[in-house]
Design an enzyme around this catalytic site. Structure first.
Site, PDB file in Angstrom:
ATOM      1  N   SER A  46     -55.172   4.964  36.464  1.00 30.64           N
ATOM      2  CA  SER A  46     -54.885   4.115  37.547  1.00 30.64           C
ATOM      3  C   SER A  46     -54.251   2.780  37.670  1.00 30.64           C
ATOM      4  CB  SER A  46     -55.422   4.193  38.385  1.00 30.64           C
ATOM      5  OG  SER A  46     -56.132   5.649  39.002  1.00 30.64           O
TER       6      SER A  46
ATOM      7  N   GLU B 143     -44.812   6.803  38.583  1.00 29.84           N
ATOM      8  CA  GLU B 143     -44.660   5.227  37.749  1.00 29.84           C
ATOM      9  C   GLU B 143     -43.988   5.744  35.785  1.00 29.84           C
ATOM     10  OE1 GLU B 143     -46.494   1.777  40.302  1.00 29.84           O
ATOM     11  OE2 GLU B 143     -47.670   3.070  39.353  1.00 29.84           O
TER      12      GLU B 143
ATOM     13  N   ASN C 102     -50.732  -0.158  42.140  1.00 32.06           N
ATOM     14  CA  ASN C 102     -52.089  -0.135  42.353  1.00 32.06           C
ATOM     15  C   ASN C 102     -52.101  -1.785  42.355  1.00 32.06           C
ATOM     16  OD1 ASN C 102     -52.954   2.434  43.190  1.00 32.06           O
ATOM     17  ND2 ASN C 102     -53.273   3.180  40.831  1.00 32.06           N
TER      18      ASN C 102
ATOM     19  N   HIS D 241     -48.186   8.137  36.481  1.00 31.88           N
ATOM     20  CA  HIS D 241     -48.823   7.831  37.406  1.00 31.88           C
ATOM     21  C   HIS D 241     -48.266   8.300  38.735  1.00 31.88           C
ATOM     22  CE1 HIS D 241     -50.988   5.332  40.134  1.00 31.88           C
ATOM     23  NE2 HIS D 241     -51.864   5.925  39.444  1.00 31.88           N
TER      24      HIS D 241
END
Ligand code: CAA
Ligand code: NAD
Length: 296
Positions: A120, A153, A191, A141
């Site tokens: 992350s 991602e 994120n 991701h």
């Protein structure tokens, strides 16, 4: 580069079980690896539960469920991963643990195998640089819950080859997800924006702006978010979020990424969220209620 036909998933917790399920559901042979038998069984049980729900909703047949489960090989060893074309790591958010794993895999896997991390907040470069295959290393991701969230991602470092990026993009499409390409920075795209939002909600609560329930209701009903920030933090895992904030703060040195003291205390006290039954909310009753820990 050859098509990806066999996928390894390391760690079958919250994320790894979802990644393995979507991979096997897409028809790919999938090897899952855990550190102990109990966790391995729990991960496979979680894959079975999701498939069972799909059977009940008549989205797939019982035969399709069984065929999907038949494509999942569960193991406590690293060796079976060596036969995979792509290995996706979904273990604890800790650089030391991830580097130890990738170091061992680098010695085992053939040259063609692509390595991917579902991290992350760590950069892909700091993992890839510790292997002999930085050109065959990407970030993949996924988002929680993996079976439902359409995005992945795809993270390219300065060393990732065009062929590896292409193979990773094709894999994401083959499992029915939508890829976006990100440069390798801590938190990638989502994120980088989402984590400060969740931390701000905690700081707003700490400064007395409103109750946990009202902040959650505010963002749900006022902005149309499916979950308020505290429900989301419990859903992600407060342990995982805490680790993410430490990594992102260390990377950017900006206060907006620093863990609020409430999050740190919850992490230390084991209020890790929905997966353990207690976090900002207590999940032991019919409906979640705000935890006594937060109110005291
Ligand atoms: N596994 C599989 N399927 C699940 C699931 C799970 N854990 N949770 C829910 N679902 C499915 C349900 O079966 C249901 O399917 P159908 O519509 O086909 O019947 C569907 O999702 C909707 O579920 P519900 O009706 O029970 O509940 P909901 O409408 O509230 O949706 C939700 C649940 C999809 C989780 C929704 O609340 C949501 O989108 N929440 C936000 C999630 C989010 O923001 N995720 C990103 C987190 S950040 C991250 O992942 C990155 C990181 O690095 C930390
Ligand atoms: P989790 O704690 O639910 O699962 C991690 C699993 O990895 C555990 O079951 C643990 O036993 C296992 N594990 C640890 N070391 C291992 C090893 N060497 N080999 C095999 N298994 C090992 O955590 P999670 O929420 O699934 O997060 C996993 C990764 O995914 C982290 O890097 C996290 O940052 C990332 N991620 C999490 C979310 C989220 O919402 N929770 C979303 C996207 C990405």
């Amino acid at each position: 580069m050859a098509e990806i036909q066999k996928v390894g998933v390391v760690g079958v917790g919250l994320m790894g079980s979802g990644i393995a399920q979507v991979s096997a559901s897409a028809g790919l042979e999938t090897v899952v690896r855990e550190v102990d038998r109990e966790l391995l069984d729990a991960g496979v049980a979680s894959i079975r539960r999701v498939l069972e729900r799909s059977v009940q909703k008549e989205r797939i047949s019982g035969e399709q469920r069984d065929a999907t489960l038949g494509r999942v090989t569960a193991t406590l060893d690293l060796e079976p991963l060596a036969e995979c074309d792509l290995i996706i790591e979904a273990i604890v958010e800790d650089l030391g643990a991830k580097n130890e794993l990738f170091g061992a895999l680098d010695g085992l896997a053939p040259e063609r195998t692509i390595f991917a991390s579902n991290t992350s907040s760590l950069t892909i470069t700091e993992m890839a640089a510790n292997t002999e295959r930085a050109d065959r290393f990407v970030g993949l991701h996924f988002f929680n819950p993996v079976p439902v969230m359409p995005l992945v991602e795809v993270v390219r470092t300065g060393a990732t080859s065009d062929e590896t990026l292409q193979a990773a993009m094709e894999f994401v499409k083959a499992i029915g997800k939508t890829p976006i390409v990100c440069r390798d920075n801590s938190g990638f795209i989502v994120n980088r924006l989402l984590v400060p939002y969740m931390l701000d909600a905690m700081r707003a609560y700490e400064s007395g702006v409103g109750s946990i329930e009202d902040i959650d209701t505010g963002m749900r009903l006022g902005c149309g978010y499916p979950m308020g920030p505290f429900t989301l933090s419990d859903f992600v895992g407060n342990d995982t979020l805490y680790r993410i904030t430490e990594i992102m703060f260390n990377e950017y040195r900006e206060p907006r990424f620093a863990p609020p003291s409430l999050l740190r205390r919850m992490y230390l006290a084991g209020y890790h969220g929905r997966k353990v039954g207690r976090g900002f909310y207590d999940y032991s009753g019919d409906e979640p209620v705000v935890s006594d820990f937060v109110k005291r």
